[in-house]
Design an enzyme around this catalytic site. Structure first.
Site, PDB file in Angstrom:
ATOM      1  N   GLN A  51       0.815  -1.220   0.000  1.00  0.00           N
ATOM      2  CA  GLN A  51       0.000   0.000   0.000  1.00  0.00           C
ATOM      3  C   GLN A  51       0.845   1.264   0.000  1.00  0.00           C
ATOM      4  O   GLN A  51       0.341   2.337  -0.319  1.00  0.00           O
ATOM      5  CB  GLN A  51      -0.950   0.015   1.210  1.00  0.00           C
ATOM      6  CG  GLN A  51      -2.032  -1.061   1.136  1.00  0.00           C
ATOM      7  CD  GLN A  51      -2.946  -1.003   2.332  1.00  0.00           C
ATOM      8  OE1 GLN A  51      -2.652  -1.593   3.362  1.00  0.00           O
ATOM      9  NE2 GLN A  51      -4.044  -0.279   2.217  1.00  0.00           N
ATOM     10  N   CYS A  94     -10.606   0.050   3.836  1.00  0.00           N
ATOM     11  CA  CYS A  94      -9.202  -0.085   3.446  1.00  0.00           C
ATOM     12  C   CYS A  94      -8.651   1.303   3.161  1.00  0.00           C
ATOM     13  O   CYS A  94      -9.317   2.115   2.518  1.00  0.00           O
ATOM     14  CB  CYS A  94      -9.112  -0.945   2.186  1.00  0.00           C
ATOM     15  SG  CYS A  94      -7.431  -1.215   1.627  1.00  0.00           S
ATOM     16  N   LEU A  95      -7.426   1.568   3.634  1.00  0.00           N
ATOM     17  CA  LEU A  95      -6.832   2.889   3.406  1.00  0.00           C
ATOM     18  C   LEU A  95      -6.578   3.139   1.922  1.00  0.00           C
ATOM     19  O   LEU A  95      -6.425   4.292   1.518  1.00  0.00           O
ATOM     20  CB  LEU A  95      -5.534   3.035   4.202  1.00  0.00           C
ATOM     21  CG  LEU A  95      -5.717   3.032   5.726  1.00  0.00           C
ATOM     22  CD1 LEU A  95      -4.366   3.089   6.421  1.00  0.00           C
ATOM     23  CD2 LEU A  95      -6.600   4.197   6.168  1.00  0.00           C
ATOM     24  N   HIS A 136      -7.168  -9.600   6.103  1.00  0.00           N
ATOM     25  CA  HIS A 136      -7.266  -8.509   5.114  1.00  0.00           C
ATOM     26  C   HIS A 136      -5.862  -8.041   4.705  1.00  0.00           C
ATOM     27  O   HIS A 136      -5.584  -7.870   3.512  1.00  0.00           O
ATOM     28  CB  HIS A 136      -8.086  -7.371   5.734  1.00  0.00           C
ATOM     29  CG  HIS A 136      -8.152  -6.101   4.939  1.00  0.00           C
ATOM     30  ND1 HIS A 136      -9.349  -5.542   4.511  1.00  0.00           N
ATOM     31  CD2 HIS A 136      -7.182  -5.248   4.512  1.00  0.00           C
ATOM     32  CE1 HIS A 136      -9.085  -4.434   3.841  1.00  0.00           C
ATOM     33  NE2 HIS A 136      -7.790  -4.213   3.830  1.00  0.00           N
ATOM     34  N   HIS A 140      -3.471  -8.383   1.078  1.00  0.00           N
ATOM     35  CA  HIS A 140      -2.748  -7.326   0.347  1.00  0.00           C
ATOM     36  C   HIS A 140      -1.403  -7.839  -0.184  1.00  0.00           C
ATOM     37  O   HIS A 140      -0.942  -7.404  -1.239  1.00  0.00           O
ATOM     38  CB  HIS A 140      -2.459  -6.122   1.259  1.00  0.00           C
ATOM     39  CG  HIS A 140      -3.569  -5.118   1.339  1.00  0.00           C
ATOM     40  ND1 HIS A 140      -4.009  -4.403   0.249  1.00  0.00           N
ATOM     41  CD2 HIS A 140      -4.309  -4.688   2.391  1.00  0.00           C
ATOM     42  CE1 HIS A 140      -4.980  -3.575   0.636  1.00  0.00           C
ATOM     43  NE2 HIS A 140      -5.187  -3.731   1.930  1.00  0.00           N
TER      44      HIS A 140
HETATM   45 NI    NI Z   1      -6.564  -2.692   3.091  1.00  0.00          NI
END
Ligand code: NI
Length: 172
Positions: A51, A94-95, A136, A140
């Site tokens: 991310q 989610c960011l 979660h 990713h």
């Molecule tokens: Ni996320």
């Protein structure tokens, strides 16, 4: 303290598989610290290295209740050692998909093996919010977003709403 930029869906890096770290060295420890800073600043309860554009199998979490002392967790090379047959459905966000939420069904309990920030092998048995969050974040590392667990119809709705949000907030 270094707050890094968080990539937003549908950035192609978010769909790629991350590589294991060879060892938890100073660079990985610094990555973990930056990730926690970035997560708390957002604010969020979990963040995976892809991310912030780093394709390494590293994640951070803090699911402490509001008002409780912080409980940061840092993991390298996490793997699911066991998952319950019983499932739980929880609303996820989610960011990388700001202000988008949907219910996702996952195993209710999991046991995770990982390396901590000192490189020691550890195991974690998780249920409730922690089980959801760690699954979660591990997703990713395999290029999977929570929207990939939804029907194509629901996923389309979330992605269109996200595109609108990005336009309104002038986000890339
Ligand atoms: Ni996320």
């Amino acid at each position: 303290m270094t707050v890094r930029d968080i990539l937003l869906a549908p950035h192609p890096t978010l769909k790629r598989r991350a590589e294991p770290v060879v060892a938890v060295d100073d660079a990985v420890a610094k990555l973990m610290a930056d990730m926690l800073d970035t997560m708390y600043a957002a604010p969020g309860i979990g963040l995976a290295a892809p991310q912030i554009g780093v394709l390494r199998r590293v994640l951070v979490l803090d699911v402490a209740a509001k008002g409780a002392p912080p409980d940061p967790m840092k993991m390298a090379n996490p793997t699911v050692l066991w998952r319950s047959e019983e499932t739980a459905t929880r609303e996820e966000g989610c960011l990388s998909l700001p202000e988008q939420y949907a219910e996702v069904t996952r195993p209710a309990r999991v046991r995770i093996g990982y390396l901590d920030e000192t490189g020691s092998a550890r195991e974690l048995e998780a249920d409730g919010l922690l089980a959801t969050c760690v699954q979660h974040e591990i997703d990713h590392l395999d290029g999977i977003l929570f929207t990939d667990h939804l029907s194509a119809l629901k996923r389309g709705i979330v992605m269109r709403k996200l595109a609108k949000w990005k336009k309104a907030n002038d986000a890339a």
